[in-house]
Design an enzyme around this catalytic site. Structure first.
Site: not given
Length: 337
Positions: A84, A109, A111, A135, A217-218
Site C-alpha cells: 500500500h 510512510h 502517499h 505521515h 487514512t487507511t
C-alpha cells in the site's frame, strides 16, 4: 524483541489489511471500505480539505517539538513495501513535545499520485493538493503500553502530515529512502536503511501548522488521531518524485501492478473545528484562482483604459466644436462690422 513486536503491530494496524483485502480503487476501493471497516464511514475521518478562511486561530497552541529526530542513532532502520505504501520504521527514542501527552514515534510512510501527476497528497489546503505527503505516526506511550492499544483510543495516536511539492533541486534527506526503493520493488520486500536525521525530512520551519481530530487514512480508519498538518512544505525534485511514482509494485511478483495513487480523497469535515497556530496573512489562493484573478485584473485595466480613451475623444471633439464655433462667430462679427 520488544521493538520487533511493536513494529509488527504498527504494520498490522496502519498498513495491513486486518483480514480483509482493500485497495484504493475498484471493488475493494475506498468507496467500499465502510463495508468491511465500519469506522471508515464515521463522521471524523481523514484526510480533509483545510479551508483557511474557516480555521480558528489558537494562540495557546504550543509549537511541535520533535525530540531525537536530528540524532543519527546507531541501528539501521527497516524499509518495507507493504503493498500500500513504502514504510520506514522509527526507533522509540524519537518522541514529540508540545502535545497533551508524550507521543512516541513508530513509523513514517508516503502517499503519492499517478505517474507524472503533481497531485498525490491526502490533505489539501484550499482545495489544492501537492505532489506527495509524508505521515509520521506516533502513539500515546504515556497512557498506553502499545500502539495497538492506543490506536483505538481517543487521541491515542498523533500523526504529523507534511505536504511535499516539487522543487528545482534534489532533497538529500529523501534520498535515504528513495535511493533504496529498487531493493523493495515488490510487495512484502524489506531492506535496511542506515540511520539518518529524520528531522531533515521536515520543513525547516514548524511553527505554522493546522490541528484537528481525525482518523487513520487507511483501514481500519480508527478515529483516534490528533492530526498536525504543517503549513510549510518539504520539497523534492521531479526526478525524485518520478522514482517514487515508478519504482514500486503493489503485488508480490510479475505481472506487477504499479503502486501509485495511494491516497484517500478528502473526507467531510462534519462540523469539526480546525485550529491554526498562526494568523493568516491574507486569503490563500489556488493556482487557478490566481490565474483567474490575474485575468480579471487585466480585463479591468483594459476596460478602464478604453473608458479613458473614449472620454478623452469625446472631450477632444467637444473642444474642437467649441473652437470652430468661436472662429465662425468672430468671422461673422467682422463681416457685419
Amino acid at each position: 524483541m520488544l521493538f520487533f513486536a511493536l513494529l509488527l503491530k504498527v504494520t498490522w494496524i496502519l498498513a495491513a489489511d486486518g483480514g480483509h483485502h482493500w485497495t484504493y480503487e475498484g471493488p475493494h476501493g475506498q468507496d467500499h471500505w465502510p463495508t468491511s471497516y465500519p469506522e471508515c464511514g464515521g463522521d471524523a475521518q481523514s484526510p480533509i480539505n483545510i479551508q483557511t478562511d474557516s480555521v480558528i486561530f489558537d494562540p495557546d497552541l504550543p509549537a511541535v517539538q520533535p525530540h531525537g529526530y536530528d540524532q543519527l542513532g546507531t541501528e539501521p532502520l527497516d524499509l518495507h513495501n507493504n503493498g500500500h505504501t513504502v514504510q520506514l520504521s522509527l526507533p522509540p527514542t524519537l518522541h514529540l513535545g508540545g502535545l497533551p501527552r508524550k507521543y512516541t514515534a513508530a513509523q513514517l510512510h508516503l502517499h503519492w499520485g499517478q505517474r507524472g501527476s503533481l497531485e498525490g497528497s491526502e490533505h489539501q489546503i484550499n482545495s489544492e493538493a501537492t505532489a506527495a505527503e509524508l505521515h509520521v505516526v506516533h502513539y500515546d506511550s504515556q497512557s498506553y503500553s502499545s500502539l495497538s492499544e492506543a490506536a483505538q483510543k481517543p487521541q491515542g495516536l498523533a500523526v504529523l502530515g507534511i505536504l511535499i511539492e516539487v522543487g528545482e533541486t534534489e532533497n538529500p534527506a529523501y534520498d535515504h529512502i528513495l535511493s533504496r526503493l529498487h531493493e523493495i520493488r515488490y510487495k512484502d520486500q524489506k531492506t535496511s536503511v542506515p540511520p539518518f536525521s529524520v528531522r531533515e525530512l521536515f520543513p525547516q520551519q514548524l511553527e505554522q501548522f493546522f490541528r484537528y481530530n481525525g482518523s487513520l487514512t487507511t483501514p481500519p480508519c480508527y478515529q483516534s488521531v490528533l492530526w498536525t498538518v504543517f503549513n510549510r512544505r518539504a520539497q523534492i525534485s521531479m526526478g525524485q518524485l518520478e522514482k517514487l511514482q515508478e519504482t514500486l509494485s503493489s503485488t508480490e511478483e510479475d505481472p506487477s501492478e504499479p503502486l501509485v495513487q495511494n491516497y484517500r480523497v478528502p473526507q467531510p469535515l462534519n462540523q469539526r473545528t480546525i485550529f491554526a497556530s498562526f494568523i493568516q496573512a491574507g486569503p490563500l489562493y489556488t493556482t487557478g484562482e490566481m490565474l483567474g484573478l490575474g485575468v480579471g485584473i487585466l480585463a479591468g485595466c483594459l476596460c478602464l483604459l478604453l473608458a479613458v480613451y473614449f472620454i478623452a475623444q469625446k472631450i477632444r471633439k467637444k473642444r474642437l466644436g467649441n473652437r470652430k464655433s468661436v472662429v465662425f462667430t468672430s468671422a461673422r462679427a467682422t463681416t457685419e462690422a
